[in-house]
Design a protein around this motif. Structure first.
Motif, PDB file in Angstrom:
ATOM      1  N   THR A   1       0.925  -1.201  -0.055  1.00  0.00           N
ATOM      2  CA  THR A   1       0.070  -0.005  -0.048  1.00  0.00           C
ATOM      3  C   THR A   1       0.788   1.241   0.006  1.00  0.00           C
ATOM      4  O   THR A   1       2.050   1.112   0.517  1.00  0.00           O
ATOM      5  CB  THR A   1      -1.015  -0.180   1.160  1.00  0.00           C
ATOM      6  OG1 THR A   1      -0.033   0.378   2.459  1.00  0.00           O
ATOM      7  CG2 THR A   1      -1.757  -1.208   1.329  1.00  0.00           C
ATOM      8  N   ARG A   2       0.283   2.390  -0.519  1.00  0.00           N
ATOM      9  CA  ARG A   2       0.916   3.599  -0.496  1.00  0.00           C
ATOM     10  C   ARG A   2       1.409   4.142   0.859  1.00  0.00           C
ATOM     11  O   ARG A   2       2.222   4.979   1.134  1.00  0.00           O
ATOM     12  CB  ARG A   2       0.314   4.622  -1.438  1.00  0.00           C
ATOM     13  CG  ARG A   2       0.145   3.901  -2.830  1.00  0.00           C
ATOM     14  CD  ARG A   2      -0.146   4.946  -3.792  1.00  0.00           C
ATOM     15  NE  ARG A   2       1.015   6.145  -4.224  1.00  0.00           N
ATOM     16  CZ  ARG A   2       0.507   6.998  -4.925  1.00  0.00           C
ATOM     17  NH1 ARG A   2      -0.546   7.388  -5.506  1.00  0.00           N
ATOM     18  NH2 ARG A   2       1.564   7.839  -5.280  1.00  0.00           N
ATOM     19  N   SER A   3       0.272   3.923   1.511  1.00  0.00           N
ATOM     20  CA  SER A   3       0.443   4.365   3.108  1.00  0.00           C
ATOM     21  C   SER A   3       1.561   3.795   3.851  1.00  0.00           C
ATOM     22  O   SER A   3       2.235   4.347   4.556  1.00  0.00           O
ATOM     23  CB  SER A   3      -1.166   4.375   3.703  1.00  0.00           C
ATOM     24  OG  SER A   3      -1.492   2.962   3.738  1.00  0.00           O
ATOM     25  N   SER A   4       1.574   2.695   3.359  1.00  0.00           N
ATOM     26  CA  SER A   4       2.859   1.877   4.240  1.00  0.00           C
ATOM     27  C   SER A   4       4.117   2.281   3.689  1.00  0.00           C
ATOM     28  O   SER A   4       4.865   2.382   4.752  1.00  0.00           O
ATOM     29  CB  SER A   4       2.528   0.256   4.035  1.00  0.00           C
ATOM     30  OG  SER A   4       2.701  -0.178   2.636  1.00  0.00           O
ATOM     31  N   ILE A   5       4.303   2.571   2.624  1.00  0.00           N
ATOM     32  CA  ILE A   5       5.485   3.311   2.305  1.00  0.00           C
ATOM     33  C   ILE A   5       5.604   4.517   2.856  1.00  0.00           C
ATOM     34  O   ILE A   5       6.957   4.911   3.448  1.00  0.00           O
ATOM     35  CB  ILE A   5       5.446   3.221   0.856  1.00  0.00           C
ATOM     36  CG1 ILE A   5       5.490   2.178   0.028  1.00  0.00           C
ATOM     37  CG2 ILE A   5       6.794   4.258   0.034  1.00  0.00           C
ATOM     38  CD1 ILE A   5       5.364   2.200  -1.467  1.00  0.00           C
ATOM     39  N   ASP A   6       4.852   5.463   3.025  1.00  0.00           N
ATOM     40  CA  ASP A   6       4.864   6.632   3.791  1.00  0.00           C
ATOM     41  C   ASP A   6       5.281   6.475   5.378  1.00  0.00           C
ATOM     42  O   ASP A   6       6.245   7.231   5.749  1.00  0.00           O
ATOM     43  CB  ASP A   6       3.572   7.594   3.720  1.00  0.00           C
ATOM     44  CG  ASP A   6       3.383   7.796   2.399  1.00  0.00           C
ATOM     45  OD1 ASP A   6       4.247   8.004   1.521  1.00  0.00           O
ATOM     46  OD2 ASP A   6       1.888   7.937   2.017  1.00  0.00           O
ATOM     47  N   SER A   7       4.691   5.325   6.108  1.00  0.00           N
ATOM     48  CA  SER A   7       5.128   4.999   7.313  1.00  0.00           C
ATOM     49  C   SER A   7       6.529   4.633   7.313  1.00  0.00           C
ATOM     50  O   SER A   7       7.162   5.185   8.363  1.00  0.00           O
ATOM     51  CB  SER A   7       4.200   4.036   7.743  1.00  0.00           C
ATOM     52  OG  SER A   7       4.419   3.675   9.068  1.00  0.00           O
ATOM     53  N   VAL A   8       6.932   3.729   6.568  1.00  0.00           N
ATOM     54  CA  VAL A   8       8.370   3.421   6.705  1.00  0.00           C
ATOM     55  C   VAL A   8       9.113   4.463   6.342  1.00  0.00           C
ATOM     56  O   VAL A   8      10.306   4.632   7.248  1.00  0.00           O
ATOM     57  CB  VAL A   8       8.605   2.416   5.525  1.00  0.00           C
ATOM     58  CG1 VAL A   8      10.134   1.924   5.540  1.00  0.00           C
ATOM     59  CG2 VAL A   8       7.848   1.031   5.969  1.00  0.00           C
ATOM     60  N   ALA A   9       8.811   5.413   5.287  1.00  0.00           N
ATOM     61  CA  ALA A   9       9.843   6.520   5.184  1.00  0.00           C
ATOM     62  C   ALA A   9       9.926   7.527   6.337  1.00  0.00           C
ATOM     63  O   ALA A   9      10.813   8.080   6.556  1.00  0.00           O
ATOM     64  CB  ALA A   9       9.353   7.258   4.085  1.00  0.00           C
ATOM     65  N   LYS A  10       8.728   7.539   7.069  1.00  0.00           N
ATOM     66  CA  LYS A  10       8.582   8.575   8.193  1.00  0.00           C
ATOM     67  C   LYS A  10       9.615   8.029   9.182  1.00  0.00           C
ATOM     68  O   LYS A  10      10.048   9.071  10.047  1.00  0.00           O
ATOM     69  CB  LYS A  10       7.305   8.790   8.583  1.00  0.00           C
ATOM     70  CG  LYS A  10       6.974   9.700   9.630  1.00  0.00           C
ATOM     71  CD  LYS A  10       5.463   9.824  10.278  1.00  0.00           C
ATOM     72  CE  LYS A  10       5.310  10.772  11.097  1.00  0.00           C
ATOM     73  NZ  LYS A  10       3.752  10.968  11.579  1.00  0.00           N
ATOM     74  N   ASN A  11       9.770   6.755   9.536  1.00  0.00           N
ATOM     75  CA  ASN A  11      10.409   6.136  10.605  1.00  0.00           C
ATOM     76  C   ASN A  11      11.555   5.465   9.905  1.00  0.00           C
ATOM     77  O   ASN A  11      11.818   4.332  10.633  1.00  0.00           O
ATOM     78  CB  ASN A  11       9.432   5.330  11.386  1.00  0.00           C
ATOM     79  CG  ASN A  11       8.340   6.059  11.860  1.00  0.00           C
ATOM     80  OD1 ASN A  11       8.387   6.672  12.981  1.00  0.00           O
ATOM     81  ND2 ASN A  11       6.935   5.701  11.161  1.00  0.00           N
TER      82      ASN A  11
END
Length: 791
Positions: free
Chosen positions: A108-118
């Motif tokens: 999912t695109r949101s999971s990529i955002d989450s990993v990039a944030k942390n």
């Protein structure tokens, strides 16, 4: 984050890794037994200041990933990761090594955002290490010391499964004196897109490549035939010089399949630099610019880069559509400037680059729109508005990203750019690590978007308007990998706007209340458009008197377009200085055509002529002017038989002309007279000139005095004439008397014979009593002064 956590886990560990860890555990059993026999440690408060410092723990070591190649590997590739580890803690790290860990599939695109944030959080799960063979070891890392590393792993050793994006973690493990066991002390997460085979349905991707700069040219031009342009700085030369921002944009973009989005003002400014131009010098002086060769080279490279490519021309000066919609529409004439900027865009680009651009697109700042922005954007003829998905959000909860085009009514299409892809290259990209992470995140988002559904979609990427050189380099790296990849194909913006819209996608334009406050606070204020309107009114009054309007209308018209530029956002003081400079220069030109001041004029007599001088210090002639002379007291002084009179005025460049008015006086005293220039449509031009006329009226008594004086002069002349005549007569008589005395003298031999003759034969002399003769005796002497001579 919850969505991303669902996919966090560990992949199966290799057997050798399990054996190594089991051996280490068995080896540590005796040591653990010994430790249990030691006395307990003293309480923390008893240890005091002499107690050892607490362990630095996870995150004490910084890990940077400077390169990751290839960015999107295939089955036969070898992934190489290089970077730097830095001990930021206060304790030395021993028995350290850097290894790669492959995390779970991120679908999912949101999971990529989450990993990039942390991405640097060492506490969260990050998968198991690939293996000892693919690691780099360090005996120790002292505090503050950085060490480079390079790790290469064949793709078949990464245990990649189905197509998608995998979390790739570079982790440093080691131990410290306070914690003498192996632990992860620092990580850097990134992404590894994996689709070795070509996708059955590829995503059509449109990437906008903007050539836009800030405002550099002023409205001022030289008085020479070429109208030498004046720039308010020489910063544009830095941008187009080798290695400069715009130089890199052209050099990188020419090898990419992109849609060029160009501000015509940039092209016009650089073209002006190819010939003589001036820039500010010391004080108020200007000096001749010296970057003609640089400008010519850059324009040539742009022409080559855009040949056979799609070009979109923005309105001249890249006007701020949102500021105009929110603060300018209530000011009369503001929308007309947008129309003018749009009308000249195509011809400017075509004349310089020799390509026919599309002018159908409007691009508000950051793609943020509301109904008023759409209305303004389309008022000048554009029927497509480039929006962005973070403001033009989906309202129906779609599980995938829809195609870019959205019909929003009235024949207008909103081309919605993808926000995640469009903002991937913001920030400082001068660091290799930051650039590499941005590239991998962009590729990850693109692949995940393509795998969301089997439908083919058109995606638009609209990056920041003025990317830095490093941002442009990062964009080019990502786009090169994408265009060589297996899941995307390039498409132009015009084709993207014509693509079949997704029927499930929202077509409702966000309300004004949804417009981002962070953008609204940087908008151009209403005072900007009021000043533009004031300057335009002065220009309209000025141009009608000129014999060659283009010398003024064109530079000032383009300067007014530049005053509305997006580039002034966040630079309010600089914008105000620029606007004031344009208006002040126009005021200076207006003042070059003026009336010469007059002092008090004395008027003797019932009528006289009063001259008024018009001066033209412009290089061109002026015409269509009317000079009006008005008497404030017509009962005392009339002009042309009335209270005022008018005369047409036409003055050649660099000359003056005196205009004469006939006046008549009715009474003595002072009368105030006002001279004022007007345009032919009745508008006042310039400042009036006021002066006094002192009238002295001629009466009958004065005429008698003058007549008496003339009579006295005549009488005095006659008296002088008679006196001189009488004096001449007396002189003649005296001469005759002297002649008679000489004749009677006996001693005079000359007269002796004459006397004898007279005595013997002459008549008797006349006696006083004798009658006077009819004719007076003639004299041989010259005539006296004023005496009449008979002929």
């Amino acid at each position: 984050m919850a969505e991303a956590a669902d996919f966090q886990g560990t992949s199966p560990s290799p057997a050798r890794r399990w054996l190594r860890r089991t051996g280490a555990l068995l080896t540590g059993v005796p040591l653990l037994t010994g430790l249990l026999q030691l006395p307990a440690a003293p309480p923390a408060d008893a240890a005091g200041a002499d107690a050892p410092q607490a362990a630095s723990g996870a995150g004490s070591v910084s890990v940077s990933v400077d390169t990751l190649t290839p960015g999107a590997p295939t089955e036969d590739d070898t992934v190489t990761v290089s970077g730097t580890v830095t001990n930021k803690g206060k304790q030395t790290v021993t028995d350290a090594h850097v290894g790669l860990r492959v995390g779970p599939l991120l679908n999912t695109r949101s999971s990529i955002d989450s990993v990039a944030k942390n991405s640097t959080d060492a506490q969260n799960a990050f998968g198991s290490e690939v293996g000892d063979k693919y690691a780099e070891e360090f005996d120790k890392l002292t505090p503050g010391v950085s060490r480079p590393f390079t790790i290469s792993v064949p793709v078949n050793k990464l245990d990649l499964g189905q197509d998608g994006v995998y979390q790739l973690t570079v982790a440093l493990s080691g131990q410290t004196s306070a914690q003498q066991w192996e632990q992860v002390l620092g990580v850097q997460r990134t992404f590894l897109p994996w689709q070795p085979d070509a996708a059955g349905t590829k995503t059509k991707t449109t990437f906008l490549w903007p050539l836009i700069s800030t405002v550099h040219m002023t409205a001022e031009t030289g008085s020479d035939e070429q109208q030498t342009p004046v720039f308010h700085d020489d910063d544009l030369a830095k941008e187009i010089s080798p290695g400069g921002r715009l130089d890199r944009m052209v050099a990188l973009g020419k090898d990419l399949d992109v849609t060029w989005v160009i501000d015509p003002d940039l092209l016009a400014s650089v073209e002006a630099m190819t010939d003589r131009y001036e820039v500010p010098g010391e004080g108020d002086d200007t000096v001749v610019g010296s970057h003609q060769a640089v400008a010519k080279r850059w324009l040539t490279e742009v022409q080559e880069a855009v040949a056979d490519k799609e070009v979109v021309a923005l309105p001249f000066g890249d006007p701020d559509l949102a500021s105009l919609a929110h603060n300018g529409t209530s000011v009369s004439g503001s929308l007309s400037h947008l129309k003018e900027a749009t009308d000249v865009a195509s011809s400017t680009v075509d004349a310089i680059l020799h390509v026919k651009p599309s002018t159908d697109f409007a691009w508000p700042v950051d793609g943020a729109v509301d109904p008023s922005i759409v209305k303004v954007a389309t008022s000048a003829g554009a029927d497509k508005v480039i929006a962005r998905s973070d403001t033009f959000e989906e309202t129906d909860g779609l599980s995938y990203t829809p195609s870019a085009p959205r019909p929003i009514g009235g024949g207008t299409t909103a081309v919605v750019a993808d926000a995640r892809l469009s903002t991937a290259f913001r920030g400082d990209m001068t660091k290799a690590s930051t650039s590499t992470l941005a590239v991998q995140r962009f590729l990850a988002q693109s692949l995940t978007l393509g795998l969301q559904t089997g439908k083919q979609r058109s995606v638009v990427v609209a990056p920041q308007r003025t990317p830095s050189a490093s941002q442009a380099q990062t964009m080019a790296e990502a786009l090169t990998i994408l265009q060589d990849g297996t899941w995307s194909e390039s498409q132009g913006l015009v084709a993207a706007a014509k693509a079949q819209p997704d029927p499930a996608a929202t077509t409702k334009v966000p309300p004004a209340s949804a417009y981002p406050s962070s953008l609204r606070k940087h908008e151009l204020p209403r005072t900007t458009f009021e000043q533009i309107a004031r300057t335009q009114a002065k220009l309209d009054k000025f141009k009608v008197i000129l014999s060659d309007q283009s010398r003024v209308v064109t530079p000032f018209g383009r300067a007014l377009n530049r005053e509305m530029s997006v580039s002034w956002r966040g630079r309010q003081s600089e914008a105000a200085i620029y606007r004031s400079g344009v208006e002040a220069y126009l005021d200076t030109l207006l003042g070059q055509v003026r009336l010469i001041d007059k002092s008090e004029t004395k008027l003797s007599g019932r009528s006289a002529t009063i001259p008024v001088t018009v001066q033209n210090n412009l290089v061109q002639g002026v015409e269509h002017l009317v000079l009006r002379l008005t008497s404030t007291n017509p009962t005392r002084l009339e002009i042309g038989g009335d209270a005022y009179a008018e005369r047409p005025v036409a003055v050649s460049g660099g000359h003056s002309q005196s205009v004469k008015f006939t006046t008549s006086a009715n009474a003595n005293g002072r009368a105030t007279v006002v001279a004022q220039l007007y345009t032919q449509d009745g508008q006042k031009y310039g400042e009036p000139v006021t002066f006094d006329v002192k009238v002295t009226e001629i009466t009958a008594t004065v005429m008698l005095v003058i007549g008496g004086g003339v009579l006295l002069l005549v009488l005095a002349g006659f008296r002088m004439y008679t006196q001189r005549k009488r004096a001449a007569a007396r002189e003649a008589q005296e001469r005759d008397h002297e002649a008679d005395e000489d004749a009677d003298d006996p001693q005079n031999p000359e007269t002796a014979g004459e006397r004898l003759t007279q005595d013997s034969g002459a008549d008797d002399p006349e006696q006083p009593s004798d009658p006077a003769p009819d004719t007076a005796p003639e004299s041989a002497d010259p005539s006296g002064t004023g005496e009449r001579v008979d002929r």
